[in-house]
Scaffold this active site. Structure first.
Site, PDB file in Angstrom:
ATOM      1  N   HIS A  89       0.854  -1.191   0.000  1.00 30.90           N
ATOM      2  CA  HIS A  89       0.000   0.000   0.000  1.00 30.90           C
ATOM      3  C   HIS A  89       0.889   1.240   0.000  1.00 30.90           C
ATOM      4  O   HIS A  89       1.879   1.303   0.726  1.00 30.90           O
ATOM      5  CB  HIS A  89      -0.886  -0.023   1.256  1.00 30.90           C
ATOM      6  CG  HIS A  89      -1.624   1.250   1.503  1.00 30.90           C
ATOM      7  ND1 HIS A  89      -1.425   2.018   2.640  1.00 30.90           N
ATOM      8  CD2 HIS A  89      -2.546   1.911   0.762  1.00 30.90           C
ATOM      9  CE1 HIS A  89      -2.211   3.083   2.595  1.00 30.90           C
ATOM     10  NE2 HIS A  89      -2.896   3.045   1.463  1.00 30.90           N
ATOM     11  N   HIS A 132       2.577  11.089  -1.279  1.00 32.08           N
ATOM     12  CA  HIS A 132       1.654  10.717  -0.206  1.00 32.08           C
ATOM     13  C   HIS A 132       1.864  11.710   0.933  1.00 32.08           C
ATOM     14  O   HIS A 132       2.617  11.459   1.867  1.00 32.08           O
ATOM     15  CB  HIS A 132       1.890   9.284   0.283  1.00 32.08           C
ATOM     16  CG  HIS A 132       0.848   8.812   1.251  1.00 32.08           C
ATOM     17  ND1 HIS A 132       1.153   8.189   2.438  1.00 32.08           N
ATOM     18  CD2 HIS A 132      -0.510   8.893   1.207  1.00 32.08           C
ATOM     19  CE1 HIS A 132       0.026   7.897   3.086  1.00 32.08           C
ATOM     20  NE2 HIS A 132      -0.990   8.314   2.362  1.00 32.08           N
TER      21      HIS A 132
END
Length: 323
Positions: A37, A114
């Site tokens: 992930h 991110h």
């Protein structure tokens, strides 16, 4: 919990190529495949501006308390410790990729993102290509599912980059049921790219996002996560798509506030990994089972090894049926 050291070696570097023929002839959507992930977050740039994927209040805090805020963001933005090569050596074959241009930066450079910006996308792709060139029977899923601060020119640039880096290794979009390892080996395909944006429509080697659904539980509670994973597996489409089970917990603003200086790994992931990994170990691939399973910090346990070995259940099942 006791965790393992970060350098976990290359014991699974050729796991796909080592599968017996009964498994390599099965549709890939029926095999268990380990994934990561936010795969690229093993390094983020604390000197770059906060990413455009962040809410306005986060950008404000980062501006007001630049160094301190970004140090906290690093603890909550990083979801992996291993580089692409290290993940590939460990057996990871699905990569969850979020990308962005840098607002105001000239040119069309694309970065992983991110919360904070990571490496240039090209550098990551070249690292993956280098691995695949040495491991001819290994296949990767590259799932480009979030884009930020990108206009049409940026998308054209990224798609051309994928075509240039991987070339004939790219698998043409076709019926998912046709995709077996035997088929991919015969065609010398090693990369399946999913591009969740209309810019890729009509390009044969860009697969649409609807062929790889990845339901997201969006919870901090492991019990709710497992209930969600079970429910979405039961709803899994019988035809036309792969399936990603995201075995991850997602922090809320309240979670971050409570564990501010601890970070995602220490405050949320490590304490709940035993429960999540127990669920993973109990799974079965196949027609009604798991396909791709993703995790944060794939090096903290034998995650990839556990997922790969689930495929032995299919082998014993086949042997039983053939008697």
């Amino acid at each position: 919990m006791k965790t393992r050291p970060a350098g976990i070696g290359n014991v699974n570097a050729d796991w796909m190529g080592s599968l017996p023929s009964k498994l390599s002839s099965m549709p890939l959507k029926h095999l268990a495949v380990p994934g990561s992930h936010d795969s690229f977050t093993f390094w983020v740039d604390v000197h770059a501006p906060v990413g455009p994927d962040q809410k306005a209040y986060v950008k404000y805090l980062a501006t007001m308390f630049s160094v301190l805020a970004k140090k906290v963001m690093v603890k909550w933005s990083m979801t992996q410790n291993l580089s692409f090569k290290e993940q590939l050596d460990a057996g990871i074959r699905y990569f969850d990729l979020r990308v962005s241009a840098k607002p105001g930066e000239p040119g069309n450079e694309i970065y992983f993102i991110h919360g904070l910006f990571g490496h240039k996308v090209r550098d990551g792709l070249l690292e993956i290509h280098s691995f695949l060139s040495r491991h001819k029977k290994e296949v990767v899923f590259l799932d480009f599912n979030h884009y930020y601060a990108m206009d049409s020119e940026h998308h054209v640039h990224l798609i051309n980059m994928l075509l240039e880096v991987f070339g004939t290794k790219l698998c043409n979009n076709c019926a998912v049921e046709r995709i077996t390892l035997d088929y991919l080996w015969e065609k010398k395909y090693q990369v399946i790219v999913f591009y969740h944006h209309s810019s890729a429509q009509g390009i044969p080697v860009m697969w649409p996002g609807n062929k790889i659904p990845a339901p997201w539980a969006n919870t901090t509670e492991p019990v709710k996560l497992i209930q969600f994973l079970e429910a979405t597996l039961k709803e899994r489409s019988k035809q036309g798509s792969f399936h990603v089970s995201q075995a991850i917990l997602t922090p809320t603003v309240n979670t971050v506030a409570k564990g501010l200086l601890w970070g995602l790994r220490s405050y949320l992931v490590e304490r709940n990994l035993p429960t999540i990994m127990s669920w993973v170990e109990d799974q079965r691939p196949g027609v009604d089972g798991v396909n791709i399973i993703t995790s944060d910090f794939v090096d903290l346990t034998d995650f990839a090894d556990i997922v790969i070995k689930l495929n032995n259940l299919l082998l014993s099942e086949n042997q039983y049926k053939s008697r």
